[in-house]
Design a protein around this motif. Structure first.
Motif, mmCIF file in Angstrom:
data_model
loop_
_atom_site.group_PDB
_atom_site.id
_atom_site.type_symbol
_atom_site.label_atom_id
_atom_site.label_comp_id
_atom_site.label_asym_id
_atom_site.label_seq_id
_atom_site.Cartn_x
_atom_site.Cartn_y
_atom_site.Cartn_z
ATOM 1 N N SER A 49 0.833 -1.316 0.107
ATOM 2 C CA SER A 49 -0.015 0.045 -0.112
ATOM 3 C C SER A 49 0.969 1.252 -0.105
ATOM 4 N N ARG A 50 2.143 1.137 0.046
ATOM 5 C CA ARG A 50 2.860 2.152 0.312
ATOM 6 C C ARG A 50 3.236 2.918 -1.178
ATOM 7 N N PRO A 51 3.164 4.103 -1.371
ATOM 8 C CA PRO A 51 3.628 4.768 -2.728
ATOM 9 C C PRO A 51 5.030 4.825 -2.958
ATOM 10 N N MET A 52 5.329 4.364 -4.179
ATOM 11 C CA MET A 52 6.748 4.498 -4.269
ATOM 12 C C MET A 52 7.030 5.036 -5.637
ATOM 13 N N TYR A 53 8.043 5.717 -5.833
ATOM 14 C CA TYR A 53 8.234 6.225 -7.285
ATOM 15 C C TYR A 53 9.610 5.868 -7.808
ATOM 16 N N ARG A 66 9.870 6.369 0.788
ATOM 17 C CA ARG A 66 8.744 6.953 1.419
ATOM 18 C C ARG A 66 9.266 8.598 1.584
ATOM 19 N N ARG A 67 8.519 9.283 2.274
ATOM 20 C CA ARG A 67 9.050 10.892 2.393
ATOM 21 C C ARG A 67 10.246 10.946 2.998
ATOM 22 N N GLY A 68 11.359 11.626 2.507
ATOM 23 C CA GLY A 68 12.443 11.855 3.116
ATOM 24 C C GLY A 68 13.757 10.569 2.838
ATOM 25 N N ILE A 69 13.037 9.396 2.129
ATOM 26 C CA ILE A 69 13.981 8.479 2.022
ATOM 27 C C ILE A 69 14.157 8.038 0.452
ATOM 28 N N ASN A 70 15.131 8.479 -0.022
ATOM 29 C CA ASN A 70 15.455 8.183 -1.536
ATOM 30 C C ASN A 70 16.625 7.315 -1.654
ATOM 31 N N SER A 81 20.261 7.902 2.677
ATOM 32 C CA SER A 81 20.690 8.678 3.910
ATOM 33 C C SER A 81 19.985 7.994 5.040
ATOM 34 N N ASP A 82 20.644 7.634 6.010
ATOM 35 C CA ASP A 82 19.991 6.936 7.469
ATOM 36 C C ASP A 82 19.320 8.305 8.093
ATOM 37 N N VAL A 83 18.126 7.951 8.195
ATOM 38 C CA VAL A 83 17.460 8.944 8.894
ATOM 39 C C VAL A 83 17.607 8.852 10.422
ATOM 40 N N LEU A 84 17.611 7.885 10.902
ATOM 41 C CA LEU A 84 17.886 7.632 12.331
ATOM 42 C C LEU A 84 19.402 8.050 12.974
ATOM 43 N N GLY A 85 20.263 7.495 12.141
ATOM 44 C CA GLY A 85 21.794 7.597 12.466
ATOM 45 C C GLY A 85 22.426 9.040 11.843
ATOM 46 N N GLY A 86 21.838 9.374 10.909
ATOM 47 C CA GLY A 86 22.433 10.666 10.264
ATOM 48 C C GLY A 86 23.476 10.292 9.288
ATOM 49 N N PRO A 107 10.652 3.812 10.642
ATOM 50 C CA PRO A 107 9.210 3.748 11.215
ATOM 51 C C PRO A 107 8.219 4.086 10.149
ATOM 52 N N ARG A 108 7.014 3.481 10.037
ATOM 53 C CA ARG A 108 5.920 3.541 9.132
ATOM 54 C C ARG A 108 4.904 4.520 9.854
ATOM 55 N N ARG A 109 4.282 5.092 8.799
ATOM 56 C CA ARG A 109 3.122 5.972 9.459
ATOM 57 C C ARG A 109 2.071 5.208 9.993
ATOM 58 N N ARG A 110 1.579 5.662 10.954
ATOM 59 C CA ARG A 110 0.566 4.929 11.819
ATOM 60 C C ARG A 110 -0.738 5.082 10.806
ATOM 61 N N VAL A 111 -1.496 4.164 10.747
ATOM 62 C CA VAL A 111 -2.897 4.043 10.080
ATOM 63 C C VAL A 111 -3.938 4.392 11.145
ATOM 64 N N SER A 112 -4.480 5.939 10.569
ATOM 65 C CA SER A 112 -5.333 6.410 11.639
ATOM 66 C C SER A 112 -6.614 5.554 11.912
ATOM 67 N N GLN A 113 -7.198 5.370 12.959
ATOM 68 C CA GLN A 113 -8.459 4.716 13.371
ATOM 69 C C GLN A 113 -9.372 5.686 14.009
ATOM 70 N N ARG A 114 -10.670 5.672 13.644
ATOM 71 C CA ARG A 114 -11.300 6.591 14.380
ATOM 72 C C ARG A 114 -11.932 6.069 15.812
ATOM 73 N N GLY A 115 -11.528 7.359 16.643
ATOM 74 C CA GLY A 115 -11.744 7.170 17.946
ATOM 75 C C GLY A 115 -10.381 6.594 18.725
ATOM 76 N N ARG A 116 -9.515 6.506 17.717
ATOM 77 C CA ARG A 116 -8.123 5.780 18.506
ATOM 78 C C ARG A 116 -7.337 6.888 18.980
ATOM 79 N N HIS A 117 -7.565 7.995 18.550
ATOM 80 C CA HIS A 117 -6.536 9.079 19.003
ATOM 81 C C HIS A 117 -6.479 9.728 20.255
ATOM 82 N N HIS A 118 -7.395 9.315 21.078
ATOM 83 C CA HIS A 118 -7.218 9.808 22.521
ATOM 84 C C HIS A 118 -7.070 8.714 23.573
#
Length: 125
Positions: A49-53, A66-70, A81-86, A107-118
């Motif tokens: 499901s992840r968009p890649m180009y 993904r965003r920031g990783i080419n 470029s290693d995002v975590l190690g720099g 780290p992946r983006r978390r899938v938002s679930q309705r009512g689970r943000h609190h």
């Protein structure tokens, strides 16, 4: 209605000889676009499901994981470029499965679930 410069058999032979001297890479030469395509397939099986180009040529190719990783592929290496190690990470392009395994822990983006943000124990103050 022919022109001597256009239909000159000597000029044709000269061009043919010059074309034979042009060095072409051998059939088994490294191709960055094929290595990126192999990495694309490895990453696509992990998370479809992840968009890649991807884009590139036989010399240099790139894939946006993904965003920031080419991930760039050049001279027989994957480079990102290693995002975590720099730092800059290089991996052999002949091992796309290993490069995909190194790219998966990001780290992946978390899938938002309705009512689970609190939190469940919130109360009105």
């Amino acid at each position: 209605m022919s022109h001597p410069r256009l239909n000159n058999p000597r000029a044709f032979r000269v061009k043919l000889a010059e074309a034979a001297r042009v060095r072409r890479p051998p059939r088994h030469a490294f191709r960055a676009d094929r290595a990126i395509a192999a990495l694309w397939n490895e990453l696509a099986t992990a998370a479809a499901s992840r968009p890649m180009y991807q884009a590139g040529s036989a010399d240099v190719a790139v894939i946006s994981v993904r965003r920031g990783i080419n991930v760039w592929c050049r001279d027989g290496k994957f480079i990102w470029s290693d995002v975590l190690g720099g730092g800059l990470v290089t991996h052999p392009a002949c091992d796309p499965a290993g490069a995909a395994a190194l790219l998966r822990p990001f780290p992946r983006r978390r899938v938002s679930q309705r009512g689970r943000h609190h939190a469940a124990n919130l109360s009105v103050a």
